[in-house]
Design an enzyme around this catalytic site. Sequence first.
Site, PDB file in Angstrom:
ATOM      1  N   ASP A 195     -31.030 129.747-101.944  1.00 46.95           N
ATOM      2  CA  ASP A 195     -30.141 128.591-101.823  1.00 46.95           C
ATOM      3  C   ASP A 195     -30.982 127.342-101.567  1.00 46.95           C
ATOM      4  OD1 ASP A 195     -28.127 126.813-101.292  1.00 46.95           O
ATOM      5  OD2 ASP A 195     -27.300 127.887 -99.553  1.00 46.95           O
ATOM      6  N   GLU A 247     -19.789 125.066-102.538  1.00 47.35           N
ATOM      7  CA  GLU A 247     -19.462 124.890-101.121  1.00 47.35           C
ATOM      8  C   GLU A 247     -19.168 123.434-100.781  1.00 47.35           C
ATOM      9  OE1 GLU A 247     -23.479 126.393 -99.892  1.00 47.35           O
ATOM     10  OE2 GLU A 247     -23.318 124.817 -98.399  1.00 47.35           O
ATOM     11  N   ASP A 270     -15.508 127.083 -99.621  1.00 46.34           N
ATOM     12  CA  ASP A 270     -15.431 127.403 -98.194  1.00 46.34           C
ATOM     13  C   ASP A 270     -13.955 127.315 -97.819  1.00 46.34           C
ATOM     14  OD1 ASP A 270     -15.344 127.132 -95.291  1.00 46.34           O
ATOM     15  OD2 ASP A 270     -17.533 127.015 -95.439  1.00 46.34           O
ATOM     16  N   HIS A 297     -18.106 130.568 -99.473  1.00 51.39           N
ATOM     17  CA  HIS A 297     -19.108 130.101 -98.517  1.00 51.39           C
ATOM     18  C   HIS A 297     -18.499 130.272 -97.130  1.00 51.39           C
ATOM     19  CE1 HIS A 297     -20.731 126.668 -96.037  1.00 51.39           C
ATOM     20  NE2 HIS A 297     -21.881 127.133 -96.515  1.00 51.39           N
TER      21      HIS A 297
HETATM   22 MG    MG Z   1     -25.208 127.381 -99.595  1.00 49.77          MG
END
Ligand code: MG
Length: 383
Positions: A195, A247, A270, A297
């Site tokens: 990431d 996210e 998310d 997320h």
């Molecule tokens: Mg991330």
Amino acid sequence: MKIECVRTYHLACKLPEPFAFSQWSYGERHAMLVEVIADGGASGWGECYGPAVVCQAAVAFYAPRLLGLDPLATEVVWHRLWQSSLDFARGGVMTAAISGIDIALWDLKGKVLGLPVVELIGGRFRDRVPCYATGMYFRDRPDDERIEQLTAEGRRYGDEGFEAMKIKVGRSIDFDLRLIAAMRDALPDVRLMADSNHAYDLPEAIRVGRALEEANFAWFEEPLAPDHYELYRQLHEKIDVPLAAGECEQTRHGFKRLLDCGGVDFVQPDIAYCGGISEALRIRAMASAAGVNVVPHAWGTMINLAAATHFLASTFVEPGRAEWPALPLEYDRTPNPLRDELFSERLVMEKGWAQVPQRPGLGVLVDPSVLKTHLLSTTELRA
Ligand code: MG
């Protein structure tokens, strides 16, 4: 049934050692929880992902609009709130606030009906969900020592039973390439993801993406800035490692833009930010229509983690196949008392798996005595 009271709790705690990713470092953790109480006393808890102090003010904006509404009418309430702020807030922390309220309503609905949230959103494909460990953040060390520390951390997660884990990249190309190779050497059989938290431009992302491809990483998360949809499409054409993003994205409208670019293989709403469980279900339907899987997320307390667990347990995995592996739950392993100590009833996490709760609602309960010790500020609005 009517909503009678809305409370917010801004919580904070200091961390023993700060840790960093490609954008900034964390020396403390904050959380913003929402409690919605119905006449009769049933209550539900939600969480907002975003700057807690601003999310708290945003929930305070919506609170008077919530009083008197039917808490079980999750779809109606969502759109009432959305409509009430649409002219000036089609995203951002206002949508994070709606997310926290929506999660609280699903928790409340489950408790009132005596059913876990997973049963309310379609039923369970599975009773447990595999987790991947999120960690390997950067501590203040010289590079050689840092790489040793990060590979040791990964081995520790492997020993704990995790079969998948995610590293952070995006410091510098040289460091990132060394880290990717070192992690693969240290963990030859583990499913690894990386990431960058949107740290690269396109040429850098191509270079790092090729290294990830060679090291057989399972996905490359947020290689590029979230608004550069066209660059995602270009990157996707140039490298073979699957791309994950989302996210920073919110609502069905944001995810439509992301999916339409054709540059992502996994989308990552998310639930405490994208618009809550209600909106995550719409995003899941849209992603399914595009043949893309949704892997939420999750970065926060056990409320967000529980919401993601119920969501994943009820998710059909595209394209469908008898031996297709379940989508993994993101399990942040950085120290956080607001996740690990705040709850009297917790998610059961064992050897890299999360049990899908059988209790009504989300299946996690905040311990009021622990909550008090982390409380920075609270609000209450009553009918
Ligand atoms: Mg991330």
